[in-house]
Design a protein around this motif. Sequence first.
Motif, PDB file in Angstrom:
ATOM      1  N   ALA A  54       0.827  -1.206   0.000  1.00 31.40           N
ATOM      2  CA  ALA A  54       0.000   0.000   0.000  1.00 31.40           C
ATOM      3  C   ALA A  54       0.860   1.254   0.000  1.00 31.40           C
ATOM      4  CB  ALA A  54      -0.934  -0.016   1.216  1.00 31.40           C
ATOM      5  N   VAL A  55       1.923   1.247   0.796  1.00 30.27           N
ATOM      6  CA  VAL A  55       2.828   2.398   0.838  1.00 30.27           C
ATOM      7  C   VAL A  55       3.539   2.564  -0.502  1.00 30.27           C
ATOM      8  CG1 VAL A  55       4.923   3.323   1.908  1.00 30.27           C
ATOM      9  CG2 VAL A  55       3.146   2.289   3.327  1.00 30.27           C
ATOM     10  N   LEU A  56       3.982   1.461  -1.088  1.00 31.46           N
ATOM     11  CA  LEU A  56       4.749   1.514  -2.325  1.00 31.46           C
ATOM     12  C   LEU A  56       3.903   1.937  -3.525  1.00 31.46           C
ATOM     13  CD1 LEU A  56       6.833  -1.757  -1.853  1.00 31.46           C
ATOM     14  CD2 LEU A  56       7.695   0.586  -1.725  1.00 31.46           C
ATOM     15  N   THR A  57       2.629   1.568  -3.519  1.00 31.88           N
ATOM     16  CA  THR A  57       1.778   1.850  -4.673  1.00 31.88           C
ATOM     17  C   THR A  57       0.887   3.077  -4.484  1.00 31.88           C
ATOM     18  OG1 THR A  57       0.027   0.402  -3.828  1.00 31.88           O
ATOM     19  CG2 THR A  57       1.675  -0.592  -5.297  1.00 31.88           C
ATOM     20  N   GLY A  58       0.690   3.496  -3.226  1.00 30.43           N
ATOM     21  CA  GLY A  58      -0.233   4.585  -2.966  1.00 30.43           C
ATOM     22  C   GLY A  58      -1.692   4.149  -2.985  1.00 30.43           C
TER      23      GLY A  58
END
Length: 247
Positions: free
Chosen positions: A199-203
């Motif tokens: 989630a953090v990496l993809t937004g």
Amino acid sequence: MAGNEGFGALLERFADHRRSGIGALARLAGVSGAELPSLLRGGAPSPSLLRRLAPALGLHAADLFAIAGVAVPDDLAPVDTRAGRHVPDLVRHTVALPPQKRAALRRFAASLPREERTRPVPVPPVHERYPAGPGALLMRMARNRNLDWSATARTFLVLTGRYWSAATYGGIGRGRTRPTPGLLVDFSAVLGVPAGDLAVLTGVALPGAPPDPGPSAAGVAELIWDVRCLTAHQLQQVIARAEAMRQ
């Protein structure tokens, strides 16, 4: 990466997500004081820096190359791209095994000799040359596990019960289909990367705590990663062993 965000900004946010911060990350990775500030200002990461940062971030080095949008070096790429078509069959047999037999299967896969690369890593076909975006990041990580569009679709079906066509996964990589929170959870099960990290990496925001992938997925992502180092013939040996273990 999320949108077209620079790798340095994404790295800083990911380090904060891991509650280590950029300074602690530098110490864990043995990075000099000048290297990370340059990266945070928009500088390009060197292959050497990515290799040192990956274990400090709890990521496979090949995945960090994919996250940074840098070509994966030959020594980190799957040995035999033909082997990937067999991964869904391996997963189909593995999910039917109890945990002890899954662990034994991983030990068997690890015992097989690592053969020398006999041909250069192929240039990605045109349809897998993705523009920057969250879907591209996910599909490049799938390719690090030797999964093309078809093998990705079949593996997801076996492991998560979700059926999308191979072309739909291609659309994710090319930015035509935006990843959903549910799809992110499915990618987590296949890639072996926590959904919160993805989630953090993809937004792509998760609405709450991601669900536990459940016992059917336990150890399977790790096995998928392990066999990326095998040839097609060796992978067929692992599949035969898994099939025999079911009897």
